[in-house]
Design a protein around this motif. Structure first.
Motif, PDB file in Angstrom:
ATOM      1  N   PHE A 714       1.142  -0.808  -0.455  1.00 63.97           N
ATOM      2  CA  PHE A 714      -0.600  -0.071   0.021  1.00 63.97           C
ATOM      3  C   PHE A 714       0.607   1.110  -0.315  1.00 63.97           C
ATOM      4  O   PHE A 714       0.281   2.508  -0.714  1.00 63.97           O
ATOM      5  N   LEU A 715       2.309   1.114   0.629  1.00 69.54           N
ATOM      6  CA  LEU A 715       2.746   2.697   0.541  1.00 69.54           C
ATOM      7  C   LEU A 715       3.433   2.819  -0.514  1.00 69.54           C
ATOM      8  O   LEU A 715       3.691   3.834  -1.473  1.00 69.54           O
ATOM      9  N   ALA A 716       3.013   1.562  -1.334  1.00 68.28           N
ATOM     10  CA  ALA A 716       4.357   2.148  -3.152  1.00 68.28           C
ATOM     11  C   ALA A 716       3.106   2.547  -3.922  1.00 68.28           C
ATOM     12  O   ALA A 716       2.877   3.540  -4.838  1.00 68.28           O
ATOM     13  N   GLU A 717       1.829   2.312  -3.261  1.00 74.47           N
ATOM     14  CA  GLU A 717       0.646   2.383  -4.155  1.00 74.47           C
ATOM     15  C   GLU A 717       0.298   4.051  -3.711  1.00 74.47           C
ATOM     16  O   GLU A 717       0.079   4.885  -4.869  1.00 74.47           O
ATOM     17  N   ALA A 718       0.808   4.634  -2.140  1.00 75.23           N
ATOM     18  CA  ALA A 718       0.485   5.556  -1.996  1.00 75.23           C
ATOM     19  C   ALA A 718       1.565   6.253  -2.871  1.00 75.23           C
ATOM     20  O   ALA A 718       1.424   7.311  -3.328  1.00 75.23           O
TER      21      ALA A 718
END
Length: 795
Positions: A714-718
């Motif tokens: 999810f951090l990569a998506e953010a």
């Protein structure tokens, strides 16, 4: 059935408390943008109220000094169309504050208890009672804003008298007048004193130098007739009366500083507009996501016999409740925010606007918060209720179209990225609609920061260029007391150690068309740092011949379409004059409306024998050395018996920098809601992603993914959302900067060259990433802590 559905939909708000709170916060952010529109309206209303309470003038005449007794004053007030009239004496001298000497403007009030025009209100302490109270004064709180303090109530300051001695003057109170407070913030500190006290300190006695009056009829012919009548009566009192400046006529409905405020107002409208647009996009995105999440519940309602109209009505009721909550929260935050901003602006005009409720902002808040929410939710709700029960019960599932586009295929081959980052990047690409909405919100936030930063950099650079162009480290001019400054005094000053150059100047008020401007009489090789866009500077021969040639500022040239070679007709106190334009300057001295004329030409036009105003450059730019040279100049001129004022230019430049910092502070404060909404959009997207992909998280955990692996996904998506939003924000910022600069160009009548440097882009990226890491921390922690058994059972 409708009643049951309605009760069920209302329970959704309490069952999904986190989502409800996030949605209400989102709506409140949009409403908050509406209240930015209230600040300038409240400020304008406060200034108009102050204009009425202060009985602001319609016309000001500035005679060279007239004795006006009670009988003469009564006769002036009884002239046709003169509604009311007052007279004042003003004088510029010096005041000693600590170890520094600075200019001060003394405004003599004939009677503090009986004021008719431009009333000075004493808010704290008491007003001086003529000479009976000794040398006392009222200070204006605006004096302290530019670092040019004139003392506080209870202090004693030293003011230079006509005998060149510094006399102690006690501050008996604090008060202001909207007219003089504006001049104080723009110019030098002001002290209000009884006229008798001013005459004790000034080189003239019993003379009034300002006639301020209000008129009953405001049409041009009536105002002109009233001016002629007042001038005629003054000529009866003093046949040799002359005027130091052109007549000042205040346009109806305007207040001091309104032109500058209107030039700055474009910043309010653009930020408020961007804030509102960002809020509406966020609302639409949130409502779409909210309705998508309810697909299974809508299907269950349909399977139980619920009609489409009843289902829509029940959800609109829930949406309406969310809108009410967001509207109330937005008003609760926006109302004090707009009033605090209004009161902050009021400090610089000596006005206390108080707290005002804006009917327009309230109406727009309801329209945006409730109406906008219902409108934003309705399309998604209509789409959701058209879905068949079978499809809805199947859940959102994966996006089967992912992989068809070129971008999707590139992302599937992103081998250099860690496996967890690949999953996050693909997730962002799979939900293209939501990703685009989130990008747009971040782009608006980043673009607002970059656009306003670029405009501020541009304007500060122009301000600094104009300030440095005026040249000189010390400004010296005759005060009217003692011996008049002349070439002999200039020679004495030039012999002082540390003085590099003493340049004479002479100025004259001038009217070009309908533009009030100022003519600078300068030598052919001035200290002034002109930068010409066309033509040339006047030559030594033209100065010696007193040629009627001029260099004009860029705004004046644009406003009146003046080109090199044109002849400009101007009105002066000595009558009309025709000036041949030989050059166009680029600096914004006098807002770009200045006129530069050979010094000997101005001497001939004004009938003055020699200049009494000088710019002095020192051999050192160190402020301590400048102070030392200024002290020696004062000692030298005191010994010669000259009457003078000496300004330290670095103090004036610091005051201008303080004004620039104030503008930057206001702009950054206005940009906070926009940035907050952009980041709120990111929080909304990440929270919704985690809710939608709860079962996916459970599957990943079941096959061995660790909590930190989930967080990385999810951090990569953010990060993808932030970087894409930042890239789009660069273009948005450039457009915003161009829009603002175009409005400023129209306001000032000049074309500013936009500065859009690279370093703010890098700063914006770093700041946006840092803020993103903070705002997504909670959703990421929730994703990492979900037990596989709970995640797999999530519906």
């Amino acid at each position: 059935m409708t009643s049951a559905l309605t009760r069920f939909s209302w329970r959704q708000l309490s069952r999904h408390r986190a989502r409800t709170a996030l949605t209400i916060t989102t709506l409140a952010a949009a409403v908050l943008g509406v209240w930015l529109f209230a600040a300038p309206r409240n400020f304008d209303a406060a200034m108009n109220d102050r204009v009425e309470s202060d009985l602001l003038h319609d016309v000001i005449l500035r005679p060279d000094g007239v004795v006006i007794d009670d009988e003469a004053l009564a006769s002036l007030r009884n002239l046709p169309n003169v509604q009311d009239l007052d007279v004042r004496a003003t004088h510029i001298t010096e005041m000693r504050v600590a170890d520094r000497t600075q200019d001060v403007w003394l405004v003599g009030v004939r009677d503090f208890e009986d004021q008719h025009v431009n009333v000075v209100d004493v808010d704290e302490g008491r007003a001086p009672d003529g000479r009976a109270s000794g040398l006392q004064a009222v200070t204006d709180p605006v004096n302290d804003l530019g670092g040019r303090s004139a003392g506080s109530m209870g202090d004693t300051v030293l003011v230079r008298s006509a005998t060149a001695q510094f006399e102690p003057v006690s501050i008996s109170g604090e008060g202001s007048s909207v007219l003089f407070a504006h001049n104080s913030s723009e110019w030098i500190p002001v002290l209000y004193v009884p006229a008798e006290v001013l005459w004790d300190l000034a080189p003239f006695d019993q003379l009034f130098t300002r006639v301020e009056f209000r008129v009953a009829a405001r049409d041009d012919a009536a105002v002109a007739a009233a001016i002629d009548a007042v001038r005629g009566r003054l000529a009866d009192i003093k046949p040799t009366v002359r005027y130091n400046q052109l007549v000042e006529i205040r346009p109806e409905g305007e207040w001091p500083g309104e032109d500058d405020f209107d030039n700055f107002l474009i910043l309010f409208w653009v930020i408020a507009g961007v804030s509102l647009a960002s809020g509406l996009v966020l609302v639409a995105s949130t409502m779409t996501t909210l309705m998508r999440e309810q697909a299974r519940e809508i299907a269950i309602m349909k399977s139980l016999g619920g009609r489409r109209r009843s289902i829509i009505a029940s959800y609109l009721g829930s949406v309406g409740l969310l809108g009410v909550g967001g509207t109330l929260l937005g008003i609760a935050i926006g109302f004090p925010m707009s009033n605090l901003l209004t009161n902050y602006l009021g400090r610089f005009q000596g006005v206390d606007p108080g707290w005002r409720i804006s009917g327009l902002a309230l109406g727009l808040s309801v329209l945006v918060g409730i109406g906008g929410t219902l409108v934003a939710a309705l399309p998604a709700l209509l789409r959701g209720t058209r879905v068949t029960v079978r499809d809805a019960l199947g859940g959102p599932g994966p996006d089967v179209s992912f992989g068809d586009s070129t971008l999707d295929r590139l992302l599937t081959r992103a081998r250099p990225l860690p496996r967890t980052a690949q999953i996050g990047v693909r997730a962002a690409a799979r939900r293209k609609g939501r990703t685009l909405a989130t990008q747009l919100q971040i782009a608006l936030a980043v673009g607002t920061l970059l656009g306003f930063t670029a405009v501020l950099i541009t304007m500060v650079a122009i301000s600094q260029q104009s300030s440095s162009a005026e040249g000189g480290d010390i400004e010296l001019y005759s005060s009217g007391s003692g011996r008049v400054l002349n070439s002999s005094a200039a020679e004495r000053v030039a012999d002082i150690e540390g003085v590099d150059r003493v340049q004479p100047i002479i100025g004259a008020d001038m009217l070009v068309g309908d533009t009030d401007t100022f003519a600078w009489g300068l030598p052919a090789d001035p200290v002034y740092g002109y930068e010409l866009s066309d033509g040339r500077w006047f030559s030594p021969a033209e100065n010696d011949e007193r040629a009627q040639v001029a260099v004009v500022g860029p705004a004046l040239a644009n406003i009146h379409e003046i080109e090199v070679g044109d002849t400009v007709r101007a009105e002066t106190l000595s009558g009309p004059v025709a000036l041949e334009v030989v050059g166009i300057d680029t600096t914004m001295v006098g807002d770009g409306q200045a006129v530069f004329v050979p010094i000997d030409t101005v001497l001939a036009l004004t009938g003055v024998r020699e200049p009494t105003w000088f710019w002095i450059t020192t051999t050192s730019s160190n402020t301590g050395d400048i102070d030392r040279v200024a002290t020696e100049i004062r000692e030298t001129l005191d010994q010669g018996g000259y009457g003078y004022q000496a300004d330290l230019r670095y103090l004036e430049r610091e005051a201008e920098r303080q004004e620039d910092r104030t503008i930057i502070t206001i702009v950054l404060a206005l940009g906070i809601p926009v940035v907050a909404m952009g980041m709120l959009g990111l929080v909304s997207a990440m929270t919704t992603n985690i809710l939608e992909r709860t079962r996916e998280i459970g599957i990943l955990r079941s096959i061995g993914a660790r909590a930190r692996d989930i967080r990385r996904v999810f951090l990569a998506e953010a990060v993808v959302l932030v970087v894409l939003g930042w890239m789009a924000g660069i273009a948005v910022g450039y457009v915003i900067a161009r829009i603002i600069l175009r409005a400023l160009n129209n306001a000032f009548g000049v074309s500013f060259a936009l500065r859009y440097p690279l370093w703010p882009m890098a700063v914006a990226l770093v700041l946006t990433l840092m803020i993103a890491m903070v705002v997504v921390r909670r959703p990421l922690r929730r994703a990492g802590k979900l037990p596989p058994s709970v995640a797999l059972r999530y519906e």
